[in-house]
Motif scaffolding. Sequence first.
Motif: not given
Length: 372
Positions: A30-52
């Motif tokens: 199995x692989x575990x993804x740490x998913x980041x959802x970063x939300x800005x005040x203009x409504x834009x969402x940035x996605x990120x991911x960290x794995x080991x």
Amino acid sequence: MSSVIESIETLLVDLPTIRPHKLSMTTMACQTLVIVRLRDSDGIEGLGEGTTIGGLAYGPESPESIKRNIDTYLAPLLIGQPAGAVAALRSRLDRHARGNAIAKSALETALLDAQGKRLGLPMAQLLGGAHHDHLPVLWTLASGDTGRDIDEAFQRLEQRRHCDFKLKIGANAVDDDVRHVAAIKEALGERASVRVDVNQAWDESSAVRGIAALQAAGIDLIEQPIPAREHAGLVRLASRFEVPMLADEAVADARDGFALAAAGFNGAYALKIAKAGGPRGALALAQVAQAAGIGLYGGTLLEGSIGTAASLHAWATLPELAWGSEMFGPLLLKDDIVAEPLAYGEFGVELPTGPGLGIALDEDKLAHFTRK
Ligand SMILES: O=C(O)C[C@H]1C=CC(=O)O1
Ligand SMILES: [Mn+2]
């Protein structure tokens, strides 16, 4: 008013692998993804991911520590800050928090994704612009069984998915590993490039014996045969053999790359956004390598589609990847959490074209695979 960072959410997403993936230090199901959802005040969402790989088997960060350290320490450093100031925010993270390169990589990816969406530009353009829109991708044979690995290699060649193969060794006795690798190379002949990754498992004298036999068997590249911190040993091995050494765990970032090159290393460097604290740090290592005449390889920490796309945007800005890339992470997983998977084919993968990462989440699948 320019946009500020409003919230940062982290999720642990567990995805099964298509088969056991056997490395020198662990076997993954199995692989575990740490998913980041970063939300800005203009409504834009940035996605990120960290794995080991394998909890704490690969390095000092685990999926759980990545999530906890982002939630507790790193996210509060970003909340309320100007969303577009990616370089300044990245420096802020380094100033106030040591280590945690994978967590920082996930956050930097989310910052770049959001900024790309805001400006309507693909991430590669934020990083200087793409030289390439299709990148070569190798496949890792690591089922733990020689016959199964050979079948898998022929399948990948016939599908025109991959023509270079990396074999994970180091879990077994040196002679057994050499027999396994030689049998696969013998079966594939000149149809494929075969490389090995020992993931630090050998001491130097075992490495001398193992590499001599692998070189005689026609192996093209030897990745991280000895422990990461043994720079002098890696330099000795690189000078001793004709087959080149690929430094992976030994070079996380530009400083490591400078130290190893200054010590006389003449092999190649594996770039990984996870090791370098993000795409920008990985590209800084690439600049050092280029200045030292060291060849490059686009590496993975078995990221899913988000981390893989972030890496592709970075690698695409490099004029040359002498050893290609291994950005196959999503193909090792049984399912995905993105709406449109990356397009693999013709022995490589297409660089996504939309703004930012060019990747959208499939909310149903994300909810389904998120750890409760
Ligand atoms: O290179 C590593 O050390 C990690 C990774 C990359 C491919 C794979 O199967 O494992
Ligand atoms: Mn490696």
